[in-house]
Design an enzyme around this catalytic site. Structure first.
Site, PDB file in Angstrom:
ATOM      1  N   TYR A  25       6.727  -3.344 -14.362  1.00 48.93           N
ATOM      2  CA  TYR A  25       5.689  -2.361 -14.664  1.00 48.93           C
ATOM      3  C   TYR A  25       4.327  -2.926 -14.276  1.00 48.93           C
ATOM      4  CZ  TYR A  25       4.094   1.877 -17.063  1.00 48.93           C
ATOM      5  OH  TYR A  25       3.568   3.122 -17.359  1.00 48.93           O
ATOM      6  N   SER A  53       3.907  -5.647 -20.750  1.00 49.19           N
ATOM      7  CA  SER A  53       3.940  -4.283 -20.193  1.00 49.19           C
ATOM      8  C   SER A  53       4.791  -3.330 -21.022  1.00 49.19           C
ATOM      9  CB  SER A  53       4.510  -4.319 -18.776  1.00 49.19           C
ATOM     10  OG  SER A  53       3.847  -5.271 -17.995  1.00 49.19           O
ATOM     11  N   LYS A 131       1.949   2.703   1.263  1.00 45.75           N
ATOM     12  CA  LYS A 131       1.009   1.820   1.966  1.00 45.75           C
ATOM     13  C   LYS A 131      -0.284   1.728   1.171  1.00 45.75           C
ATOM     14  CE  LYS A 131       1.908  -0.277   4.902  1.00 45.75           C
ATOM     15  NZ  LYS A 131       2.657  -1.518   4.654  1.00 45.75           N
ATOM     16  N   GLY A 134      -0.628   0.023  -6.203  1.00 46.66           N
ATOM     17  CA  GLY A 134      -0.119   0.990  -7.161  1.00 46.66           C
ATOM     18  C   GLY A 134      -1.195   1.868  -7.784  1.00 46.66           C
ATOM     19  N   ASP A 191       4.759  -6.876   7.718  1.00 48.35           N
ATOM     20  CA  ASP A 191       3.994  -7.104   6.489  1.00 48.35           C
ATOM     21  C   ASP A 191       3.598  -8.576   6.372  1.00 48.35           C
ATOM     22  OD1 ASP A 191       3.285  -5.965   3.637  1.00 48.35           O
ATOM     23  OD2 ASP A 191       4.272  -7.882   3.294  1.00 48.35           O
ATOM     24  N   GLU A 195      -0.340 -10.024   6.735  1.00 48.00           N
ATOM     25  CA  GLU A 195      -1.044 -10.729   5.656  1.00 48.00           C
ATOM     26  C   GLU A 195      -1.357 -12.179   6.025  1.00 48.00           C
ATOM     27  OE1 GLU A 195       1.691  -9.660   2.620  1.00 48.00           O
ATOM     28  OE2 GLU A 195       2.915 -11.448   2.780  1.00 48.00           O
TER      29      GLU A 195
HETATM   30  P1  NAD Z   1       3.395  -7.110  -9.879  1.00 49.60           P
HETATM   31  O1  NAD Z   1       3.295  -8.585  -9.868  1.00 49.60           O
HETATM   32  O2  NAD Z   1       2.152  -6.281  -9.980  1.00 49.60           O
HETATM   33  O3  NAD Z   1       4.337  -6.635 -11.085  1.00 49.60           O
HETATM   34  C1  NAD Z   1       5.577  -7.219 -11.334  1.00 49.60           C
HETATM   35  C2  NAD Z   1       6.164  -6.709 -12.628  1.00 49.60           C
HETATM   36  O4  NAD Z   1       7.430  -7.345 -12.833  1.00 49.60           O
HETATM   37  C3  NAD Z   1       5.340  -6.982 -13.873  1.00 49.60           C
HETATM   38  O5  NAD Z   1       5.444  -5.869 -14.740  1.00 49.60           O
HETATM   39  C4  NAD Z   1       6.071  -8.181 -14.517  1.00 49.60           C
HETATM   40  O6  NAD Z   1       5.907  -8.216 -15.902  1.00 49.60           O
HETATM   41  C5  NAD Z   1       7.505  -7.855 -14.144  1.00 49.60           C
HETATM   42  N1  NAD Z   1       8.384  -9.025 -14.116  1.00 49.60           N
HETATM   43  C6  NAD Z   1       8.125 -10.265 -13.621  1.00 49.60           C
HETATM   44  N2  NAD Z   1       9.198 -11.057 -13.748  1.00 49.60           N
HETATM   45  C7  NAD Z   1      10.165 -10.296 -14.331  1.00 49.60           C
HETATM   46  C8  NAD Z   1      11.503 -10.556 -14.747  1.00 49.60           C
HETATM   47  N3  NAD Z   1      12.053 -11.764 -14.577  1.00 49.60           N
HETATM   48  N4  NAD Z   1      12.194  -9.541 -15.307  1.00 49.60           N
HETATM   49  C9  NAD Z   1      11.644  -8.324 -15.485  1.00 49.60           C
HETATM   50  N5  NAD Z   1      10.383  -8.023 -15.128  1.00 49.60           N
HETATM   51  C10 NAD Z   1       9.658  -9.003 -14.563  1.00 49.60           C
HETATM   52  O7  NAD Z   1       4.232  -6.695  -8.580  1.00 49.60           O
HETATM   53  P2  NAD Z   1       3.890  -5.559  -7.487  1.00 49.60           P
HETATM   54  O8  NAD Z   1       2.695  -5.959  -6.715  1.00 49.60           O
HETATM   55  O9  NAD Z   1       3.960  -4.232  -8.144  1.00 49.60           O
HETATM   56  O10 NAD Z   1       5.139  -5.742  -6.491  1.00 49.60           O
HETATM   57  C11 NAD Z   1       6.399  -5.162  -6.730  1.00 49.60           C
HETATM   58  C12 NAD Z   1       7.068  -4.881  -5.389  1.00 49.60           C
HETATM   59  O11 NAD Z   1       6.295  -3.901  -4.680  1.00 49.60           O
HETATM   60  C13 NAD Z   1       7.182  -6.071  -4.465  1.00 49.60           C
HETATM   61  O12 NAD Z   1       8.378  -5.957  -3.739  1.00 49.60           O
HETATM   62  C14 NAD Z   1       5.991  -5.906  -3.535  1.00 49.60           C
HETATM   63  O13 NAD Z   1       6.152  -6.535  -2.280  1.00 49.60           O
HETATM   64  C15 NAD Z   1       5.979  -4.402  -3.393  1.00 49.60           C
HETATM   65  N6  NAD Z   1       4.724  -3.795  -2.943  1.00 49.60           N
HETATM   66  C16 NAD Z   1       3.564  -4.090  -3.598  1.00 49.60           C
HETATM   67  C17 NAD Z   1       2.388  -3.468  -3.213  1.00 49.60           C
HETATM   68  C18 NAD Z   1       1.099  -3.729  -3.937  1.00 49.60           C
HETATM   69  O14 NAD Z   1       0.056  -3.262  -3.464  1.00 49.60           O
HETATM   70  N7  NAD Z   1       1.056  -4.412  -5.052  1.00 49.60           N
HETATM   71  C19 NAD Z   1       2.379  -2.543  -2.139  1.00 49.60           C
HETATM   72  C20 NAD Z   1       3.605  -2.251  -1.514  1.00 49.60           C
HETATM   73  C21 NAD Z   1       4.757  -2.881  -1.938  1.00 49.60           C
HETATM   74 MG    MG Z   2       1.639  -5.085   3.529  1.00 48.61          MG
HETATM   75 MG    MG Z   3       3.120  -8.368   1.589  1.00 42.35          MG
END
Ligand code: NAD
Ligand code: MG
Ligand code: MG
Ligand code: MG
Ligand code: MG
Ligand code: MG
Length: 330
Positions: A25, A53, A131, A134, A191, A195
């Protein structure tokens, strides 16, 4: 040209009657879970017991349980925990709770492409990646709009995997803006390349090199900070809105002349040759292997490089100067 899909290409009803578990979350998890719920779908959030969360997801009106329990209940499982822990979470809590015909969803292909997750053959494996961060995904959805997204199919057990991906993309609002079809490999490799060489690695090191050059020549660090870091946002905003041409149109002709004639001396053929090497290391799995091992070792190098970065003079002078700009404090 890439193929684009919109709302009318997607059938949300394919996900009706299915339970969707969103694991995590954070940035993506909170946005995707809430958008899916507001699209009328049946969502449960999977988290660790004691996670901060947990209460937030409940307060947002979502059902919450452990990752294992959510995986057991769900027909659609979206893994949105950090990429470095996805493999462990999958092996310990998700794998044994998968049943035939389930749909495993990712928003980044890293763990599939580098085989940290190897799903059984009797499920669909798809990617739906907004893209945008969140928070923007959520805000746009609430305003009746959406952010562009990518979709891909890794495994099509049902024969309908792409339609499920389109339905999921519609549920989070991405088909309102348009979704581009890609592959797990293309999404992941581009990706990582973006980056490393441009967005994060390229820009941060370009800024530091410029700052160091001015300071070493005796200029005040405060002035160097403004010229090499602070003003970057104005330039990036212009490119974001209208491409490189709009940026060049908006800056002075002196700046544009310097851009066009000096730029190629800074980012030159050698830089591009190195970019090609970096890309080859991403494609061969060398980068992924090093990052996976670094995590297994407890991140010694990651932590020491992060510490060194925080101690760079540009960070010290920046912290002081940003106090002059109270609107930056969130
Ligand atoms: P984040 O770090 O913001 O959130 C991760 C969540 O996972 C948190 O709620 C954390 O509490 C939970 N978590 C961590 N370890 C855990 C565990 N062992 N068990 C259960 N929950 C656990 O991550 P994010 O940035 O939302 O990324 C999630 C995915 O989305 C990744 O694959 C990332 O590459 C992808 N993504 C992210 C973005 C972005 O802008 N942040 C954009 C596109 C894709
Ligand atoms: Mg990217
Ligand atoms: Mg990336
Ligand atoms: Mg980070
Ligand atoms: Mg200037
Ligand atoms: Mg101009």
């Amino acid at each position: 040209m890439a193929k684009l899909y919109y709302d009318h290409d997607a059938d949300l009803s394919m996900l009706k009657g299915k339970k969707i578990a969103v694991m995590g979350y954070g940035s993506q998890g909170h946005a995707q879970a809430q958008n899916l719920k507001d699209s009328g779908l049946d969502v449960v959030v999977g988290l660790r017991k004691g996670s901060k969360s947990w209460d937030q997801a409940l307060a947002d009106g979502l059902e919450v349980t452990t990752v294992a329990e959510a995986a057991a209940q769900a027909d659609v499982i979206q893994i949105l925990v950090p990429d470095e822990v996805q493999g462990t979470v999958y092996q310990q809590e998700i794998a044994e709770n998968l049943k035939e015909g389930d749909i495993l969803v990712f928003s980044h292909g890293f763990n599939i492409v580098y085989s940290q997750i190897v799903p059984p053959e009797n499920i669909d494996v798809i990617l739906v990646a907004p893209k945008s961060p969140g928070h923007l995904l959520r805000r746009m959805y609430q305003q009746g709009m959406g952010v562009p997204g990518l979709l891909a199919v890794h495994q099509d057990y049902s024969g309908k995997a792409k339609d499920y991906a389109l339905a999921y993309a519609k549920g989070i609002g991405c088909t309102r803006a348009g979704v581009i079809e890609t592959t797990f490999k293309e999404e992941t490799e581009t990706d990582l390349f973006g980056e490393q060489t441009v967005l994060c690695g390229g820009v941060s090191h370009l800024i530091m090199a410029g700052f160091e050059t001015l300071v070493e020549a005796g200029y005040q660090p405060e002035i160097a900070y403004f010229e090499c870091l602070h003003e970057l946002k104005l330039i990036v905003d212009l490119m974001y809105e209208g491409g490189i041409s709009m940026m060049r149109y908006s800056v002075s002709d002196t700046a544009q002349w310097g851009d066009m004639t000096v730029g190629p001396r800074i980012i030159n053929e050698a830089t591009k040759q190195e970019m090609k090497k970096v890309l080859a290391e991403i494609q061969s799995g060398k980068f992924a292997k090093e990052w996976i091992l670094e995590n297994r070792a407890g991140r010694p190098m990651f932590n020491s490089l992060a510490k060194k970065g925080k101690e760079h003079p540009i960070e010290k002078v920046g912290a002081e100067l940003r106090k002059m700009m109270p609107w930056l404090q969130k």
